[in-house]
Design a protein around this motif. Structure first.
Motif, mmCIF file in Angstrom:
data_model
loop_
_atom_site.group_PDB
_atom_site.id
_atom_site.type_symbol
_atom_site.label_atom_id
_atom_site.label_comp_id
_atom_site.label_asym_id
_atom_site.label_seq_id
_atom_site.Cartn_x
_atom_site.Cartn_y
_atom_site.Cartn_z
ATOM 1 N N ASP A 83 -4.744 1.907 4.938
ATOM 2 C CA ASP A 83 -4.083 0.881 5.539
ATOM 3 C C ASP A 83 -4.829 -0.361 5.794
ATOM 4 O OD1 ASP A 83 -2.148 3.079 5.823
ATOM 5 O OD2 ASP A 83 -2.817 3.524 7.737
ATOM 6 N N LYS A 92 -0.828 8.056 13.839
ATOM 7 C CA LYS A 92 -1.362 8.132 12.658
ATOM 8 C C LYS A 92 -0.845 7.358 11.681
ATOM 9 C CE LYS A 92 -2.583 11.643 9.271
ATOM 10 N NZ LYS A 92 -1.768 12.669 8.321
ATOM 11 N N GLY A 101 -7.686 7.846 6.886
ATOM 12 C CA GLY A 101 -6.578 6.962 6.980
ATOM 13 C C GLY A 101 -6.879 5.352 6.545
ATOM 14 N N LYS A 106 0.818 -1.093 0.030
ATOM 15 C CA LYS A 106 0.004 0.197 0.089
ATOM 16 C C LYS A 106 0.879 1.297 -0.138
ATOM 17 C CE LYS A 106 -1.798 3.430 2.952
ATOM 18 N NZ LYS A 106 -1.334 4.440 3.743
HETATM 19 MG MG MG Z 1 -2.533 7.055 6.517
#
Ligand code: MG
Ligand code: ADP
Ligand code: ASP
Length: 463
Positions: A211, A266, A208, A5
């Motif tokens: 992931d 994060k 986010g 990723k």
């Molecule tokens: Mg991120």
């Protein structure tokens, strides 16, 4: 089978797309069965969300926001100097994509309202665009790559903005969709962040969330590992933006990494590791800009028990207190308190104990504080009238700091070092966690002192 990723900063501009394509080609030489997940170009998701809010409040500026995004993507494509046929096809695909985004924004503007579902539809466009760009860059290099929109197989519930995937249905559909491509030697370039309800309504996995998309795919395709490429040398002992001396942690267990992510690191979406646990799929975090660095391996079993591995921080919290001398005599105050908060759908990040036993304290995201206080005052109206409960209030602008590592609770002296470090610089600890996991010690401080507190605690263990 390997899944990799690339985050938003890794695909920030044309040069970075080329650099990512280099990395992919290099890895693919050793791992021919490879799938790639990509995030939106850095800043694009924020801009799409802003655009949605502009449209909803009737600010005609939304059109300019969209045009700026389109121009940014066009500039990136121009700078890639793709072969003409590839460039033309990509430009056409992006034009169609921007047309769809415009149609959604117009609908939002017409309704004057941004529903969570419309917001997800808009927020997810960035990944559709970046996946198409990366696939084109790879094809221009002779790699047979294909952009794939993950809403075709990531099946989620309808909690828009933070949807939860159905692992088994996702696995089934992902295999049906992607295995034939892989068999033909095609490299799928899959959009991160997005999914869809069983009825096909687009959702997102939370900010986010790419992931999480990567590990979902790793699970679905029985990957031997998932590599997450970002802009730092792996998971570090603290956020390097706050603690410049932070070090890479070479190895972490799933639980330690999950705890760090949940408490603010994060570098990983909080739910990233969930799909890996059953199949014990290792996750590796690496730096796109420093690919020689080994990064961090996240593995099933913790090693180095009793060691502090990291210090994390989450800002933007409120500490809610329910207080009263008569509380001890009233049965079920705690249960009613937490039931009321749960009824509002608000997430409690930490339950804590402050100086006396005549109160209940807990930490929630600041945005929810006014409605939580109001609901609790209503729920305890009688107790307040009788003065069993004297007050219910929110202390805003606080932060949670978590000190993370396996077996910390059983290790003597950790808390003493943390409190000494803070005492020495007169940082006041507003409360500490009670009965949290043995993987962390968490405490609440004023937001204005939080970064200094992280530096001091980090220095106490890594100094
Ligand atoms: Mg991120
Ligand atoms: P990406 O776009 O690759 O997903 P993110 O910005 O989401 O990247 O995550 C990487 C950032 O996470 C880093 O630049 C760093 O500032 C921040 N971060 C916070 N805590 C940590 C930590 N403990 N270790 C590494 N990075 C951290
Ligand atoms: N683009 C999405 C976000 O900004 C998802 C991600 O980057 O992981 O939140």
């Amino acid at each position: 089978m390997l899944v990799m990723k690339f985050g938003g900063t890794s695909v920030g501009d044309a040069t970075r797309f080329q650099h990512v394509a280099d990395l992919i080609e290099r890895v693919r030489a050793r791992h021919p069965r490879l799938a790639v997940v990509v995030s939106a170009i850095a800043g694009v998701t924020d801009a799409l969300i802003r655009l949605g809010h502009q449209a909803a409040r009737g600010d005609p500026g939304w059109a300019a926001t969209l045009e700026a995004l389109a121009a940014q993507h066009r500039r990136t494509v121009d700078a890639l100097a793709l072969p003409p046929a590839e460039a033309a096809a990509l430009e056409e695909a992006l034009r169609a994509g921007f047309g769809q985004a415009e149609a959604v924004a117009r609908a939002v503007a017409a309704l004057g309202e941004l529903s969570p579902s419309a917001l997800d539809r808009l927020a997810g466009f960035g990944e559709r665009w970046s996946a198409r760009i990366l696939a084109a860059v790879l094809r221009a290099r002779g790699v047979s790559a294909e952009a794939v929109d993950a809403d075709a197989f990531v099946v989620t519930d309808d909690r828009f903005g933070e949807a939860s995937p159905d692992l088994e249905r996702t696995r089934e559909r992902a295999r049906a969709h992607l295995l034939p491509l892989l068999e033909r030697g095609v490299l799928p370039v899959v959009t991160g962040f997005i999914g869809a309800t069983p009825e096909g309504r687009p959702t997102t996995l939370g900010r986010g969330g790419s992931d999480f998309s990567a590990t979902l795919l790793g699970y679905a395709l029985d990957a031997e590992a998932v590599w997450i490429w970002t802009d730092v040398d792996g998971v570090m002992s603290a956020d390097p933006r706050i603690v410049p001396e932070a070090r890479t942690i070479p190895e972490l267990s799933y639980i330690e990494a999950a705890e760090m992510a949940y408490f603010g690191a994060k570098v990983l979406h909080p739910r990233t590791l969930l799909p890996c646990i059953d199949r014990r799929i290792p996750v590796r975090i690496r730096n796109t800009f420093n690919p020689q660095h080994p990064g961090t391996w996240i593995v099933p079993e913790p090693r180095g028990n009793g060691q502090v591995k990291a210090v994390t921080l989450i800002k933007g919290m409120s500490l809610i207190t329910v207080e009263g001398r008569g509380m001890l005599g009233v049965p079920g105050v705690a249960a009613r308190t937490f039931a009321t908060v749960a009824g509002l759908g608000v997430n409690i990040l930490m339950i804590s104990q402050s100086s006396s036993e005549q109160n209940i304290c807990f930490v929630i995201p600041a945005a929810a504080a006014p409605r939580v206080v109001q609901a609790l005052r209503a729920a305890f109206e009688r107790e307040i009238a009788r003065r069993d409960i004297e007050d219910i209030w929110a202390m805003d602008r606080v932060a949670i700091i978590a000190v993370v590592g396996a077996g910390l609770r059983a290790t003597p002296g950790i808390a003493a070092r943390v409190f000494n470090a803070l005492g020495a610089c007169r940082i006041n600890v507003l409360s500490i966690a009670q009965g949290s996991s043995e993987y962390n010690l968490s405490l609440v401080v004023a937001e204005s002192e939080a970064e200094e507190a992280v530096r001091r605690i980090h220095a106490a263990f890594y100094g």
